[in-house]
Design a protein around this motif. Structure first.
Motif, PDB file in Angstrom:
ATOM      1  N   VAL A  26       0.848  -1.185   0.000  1.00  0.00           N
ATOM      2  CA  VAL A  26       0.000   0.000   0.000  1.00  0.00           C
ATOM      3  C   VAL A  26       0.886   1.238   0.000  1.00  0.00           C
ATOM      4  CG1 VAL A  26      -1.772   1.318   1.238  1.00  0.00           C
ATOM      5  CG2 VAL A  26      -1.843  -1.192   1.256  1.00  0.00           C
ATOM      6  N   LEU A  27       0.587   2.156  -0.921  1.00  0.00           N
ATOM      7  CA  LEU A  27       1.292   3.434  -0.966  1.00  0.00           C
ATOM      8  C   LEU A  27       0.553   4.424  -0.068  1.00  0.00           C
ATOM      9  CD1 LEU A  27       3.460   5.311  -2.255  1.00  0.00           C
ATOM     10  CD2 LEU A  27       1.777   5.809  -4.042  1.00  0.00           C
ATOM     11  N   VAL A  28       1.243   4.978   0.911  1.00  0.00           N
ATOM     12  CA  VAL A  28       0.650   5.916   1.859  1.00  0.00           C
ATOM     13  C   VAL A  28       1.253   7.297   1.618  1.00  0.00           C
ATOM     14  CG1 VAL A  28       0.240   6.466   4.284  1.00  0.00           C
ATOM     15  CG2 VAL A  28       0.382   4.057   3.550  1.00  0.00           C
ATOM     16  N   PHE A  43      -2.470  12.065  -9.186  1.00  0.00           N
ATOM     17  CA  PHE A  43      -1.012  11.911  -9.160  1.00  0.00           C
ATOM     18  C   PHE A  43      -0.608  10.671  -8.371  1.00  0.00           C
ATOM     19  CE2 PHE A  43       2.866  12.506  -6.657  1.00  0.00           C
ATOM     20  CZ  PHE A  43       3.808  12.598  -7.677  1.00  0.00           C
ATOM     21  N   ALA A  44      -1.263  10.464  -7.220  1.00  0.00           N
ATOM     22  CA  ALA A  44      -0.932   9.320  -6.365  1.00  0.00           C
ATOM     23  C   ALA A  44      -1.192   8.000  -7.084  1.00  0.00           C
ATOM     24  CB  ALA A  44      -1.730   9.388  -5.070  1.00  0.00           C
ATOM     25  N   LYS A  45      -2.312   7.923  -7.819  1.00  0.00           N
ATOM     26  CA  LYS A  45      -2.614   6.695  -8.550  1.00  0.00           C
ATOM     27  C   LYS A  45      -1.574   6.440  -9.637  1.00  0.00           C
ATOM     28  CE  LYS A  45      -6.905   7.537  -9.686  1.00  0.00           C
ATOM     29  NZ  LYS A  45      -8.248   7.274 -10.286  1.00  0.00           N
ATOM     30  N   GLU A  46      -1.158   7.501 -10.329  1.00  0.00           N
ATOM     31  CA  GLU A  46      -0.142   7.353 -11.366  1.00  0.00           C
ATOM     32  C   GLU A  46       1.192   6.910 -10.758  1.00  0.00           C
ATOM     33  OE1 GLU A  46       1.228   7.291 -15.264  1.00  0.00           O
ATOM     34  OE2 GLU A  46      -0.821   7.618 -14.526  1.00  0.00           O
ATOM     35  N   TYR A  47       1.530   7.517  -9.620  1.00  0.00           N
ATOM     36  CA  TYR A  47       2.765   7.162  -8.931  1.00  0.00           C
ATOM     37  C   TYR A  47       2.712   5.698  -8.466  1.00  0.00           C
ATOM     38  CZ  TYR A  47       6.749   7.606  -5.783  1.00  0.00           C
ATOM     39  OH  TYR A  47       7.968   7.452  -5.172  1.00  0.00           O
ATOM     40  N   ALA A  48       1.543   5.285  -7.952  1.00  0.00           N
ATOM     41  CA  ALA A  48       1.367   3.907  -7.492  1.00  0.00           C
ATOM     42  C   ALA A  48       1.488   2.918  -8.655  1.00  0.00           C
ATOM     43  CB  ALA A  48       0.017   3.749  -6.806  1.00  0.00           C
ATOM     44  N   ALA A  49       0.976   3.315  -9.837  1.00  0.00           N
ATOM     45  CA  ALA A  49       1.064   2.444 -11.009  1.00  0.00           C
ATOM     46  C   ALA A  49       2.517   2.211 -11.387  1.00  0.00           C
ATOM     47  CB  ALA A  49       0.300   3.048 -12.175  1.00  0.00           C
ATOM     48  N   HIS A  50       3.336   3.280 -11.341  1.00  0.00           N
ATOM     49  CA  HIS A  50       4.757   3.133 -11.652  1.00  0.00           C
ATOM     50  C   HIS A  50       5.458   2.265 -10.604  1.00  0.00           C
ATOM     51  CE1 HIS A  50       5.208   5.772 -15.151  1.00  0.00           C
ATOM     52  NE2 HIS A  50       4.344   6.613 -14.569  1.00  0.00           N
ATOM     53  N   ALA A  51       5.098   2.474  -9.334  1.00  0.00           N
ATOM     54  CA  ALA A  51       5.698   1.673  -8.268  1.00  0.00           C
ATOM     55  C   ALA A  51       5.329   0.197  -8.419  1.00  0.00           C
ATOM     56  CB  ALA A  51       5.241   2.203  -6.903  1.00  0.00           C
ATOM     57  N   THR A  52       4.065  -0.052  -8.773  1.00  0.00           N
ATOM     58  CA  THR A  52       3.619  -1.435  -8.975  1.00  0.00           C
ATOM     59  C   THR A  52       4.357  -2.084 -10.127  1.00  0.00           C
ATOM     60  OG1 THR A  52       1.410  -0.895  -8.137  1.00  0.00           O
ATOM     61  CG2 THR A  52       1.615  -2.881  -9.465  1.00  0.00           C
ATOM     62  N   TYR A  53       4.553  -1.320 -11.200  1.00  0.00           N
ATOM     63  CA  TYR A  53       5.272  -1.824 -12.364  1.00  0.00           C
ATOM     64  C   TYR A  53       6.705  -2.196 -11.987  1.00  0.00           C
ATOM     65  CZ  TYR A  53       7.162  -1.921 -17.132  1.00  0.00           C
ATOM     66  OH  TYR A  53       7.776  -2.290 -18.309  1.00  0.00           O
TER      67      TYR A  53
END
Length: 295
Positions: A26-28, A43-53
């Motif tokens: 989980v990204l907090v 922005f947070a969702k986009e950042y989370a997508a990159h982190a997940t990738y």
């Protein structure tokens, strides 16, 4: 007072890191000064997508390295295992050439012929196991079903492996209910029984081996029991895996494929295989099958 206030955070966003294999974390993100806006959330969702990738790529990279390491280890073991009977076969053939060139004791000639035959059979089994890995992985393990007597097959395998049993000084006890008719793949069940009896000889420490076969309400049951080194509870959970073994290949050899192939065959015939064992007290492998397998 909530935990966010205790941390001095005014607003918090929690974004799950969802990979194809589940949630990796989980990204907090939080702010001590203002309430998060819709733009912040985007922005947070986009950042989370990159982190997940990145996380998924790291997992794939780790799995690829492990697979390469396993492949290299297996190729090394396979090369050694194939070289051993091939070398013995070559030496036996050279000896046969010398023995046949000059008149001598025919008993010695028969001995070397038998040695070459055993090594040729061992080489054939190893090559067959390697081919079966490819067939099973691609989902193309052929089955030729026919009506047969399982007890008669057990006796046939036991007779064929008699010389090897005598060589390792493992007395064999057969407890067979006969007949045990059914519809299975004869050659594949021969392969399973050969694998199980071969393991019992390898790890049986020269002690008695018992093979039993009987009818059950669900079908038939075959059990191979030895009094050898046994298998720890931790190893019992993995020995049916591909390239797995409970002992070092340096001491006992083998490709680590026999039990994996056996499980695939038994499963394809609608049955299951299990092991019961205690270290130092031997092992018992049980195969249970339905009597009549449909095409």
């Amino acid at each position: 007072m909530g935990p966010c206030h205790l941390l001095g955070v005014h607003s918090v966003m929690l974004i799950p890191l969802t990979t194809p294999h589940g949630v990796a974390g989980v990204l907090v993100l939080g702010s001590p000064e203002r309430v998060c806006t819709e733009d912040d959330f985007t922005f947070a969702k986009e950042y989370a997508a990159h982190a997940t990738y990145a996380i998924d790529n790291a997992r794939l990279y780790r799995e690829a390295r492990e697979a390469i390491s396993l492949r290299d280890e297996f190729l090394g073991i396979a090369g050694h295992e194939l070289r051993t009977p091939l070398t013995a076969l070559q030496l036996g053939l050279q000896r046969l050439i010398r023995e046949s060139a000059t008149p001598g004791d025919p008993t010695r000639l028969s001995k070397w012929v038998a040695t070459c035959q055993r090594q040729g059979e061992r080489l054939g089994r190893l090559v067959g196991d390697l081919l079966d890995v490819s067939r099973i992985t691609s989902g193309r393990l052929p089955m030729v079903l026919e009506e047969m007597d399982l007890s008669a097959l057990v006796e046939e395998v036991a007779a064929r492996m008699g010389p090897e049993l005598e060589k390792v000084r493992c007395p064999l006890v057969l407890k067979l209910q006969s007949p045990l008719p059914g519809r299975w793949d004869r050659s594949r069940l021969d392969q399973v029984l050969t694998n199980l009896l071969g393991n019992a000889m390898k790890y049986g420490q020269g002690r008695s081996i018992e093979v039993s076969a009987m009818a059950t309400p669900e079908g038939v049951c075959v059990r191979v029991r030895d009094e050898g080194i046994g298998i720890s509870s931790e190893d019992q959970a993995r020995i049916f895996g591909r390239f797995e073994r409970a002992v070092s290949e340096r001491h006992y050899g083998g490709l680590g494929l026999g039990l994996w192939i056996s499980r695939q065959i038994v499963t394809q015939l609608g049955g299951h295989i299990r092991v019961e064992s205690t270290q130092g007290q031997g092992s018992s492998f049980t195969v249970e099958l339905p009597r009549w397998v449909e095409d």
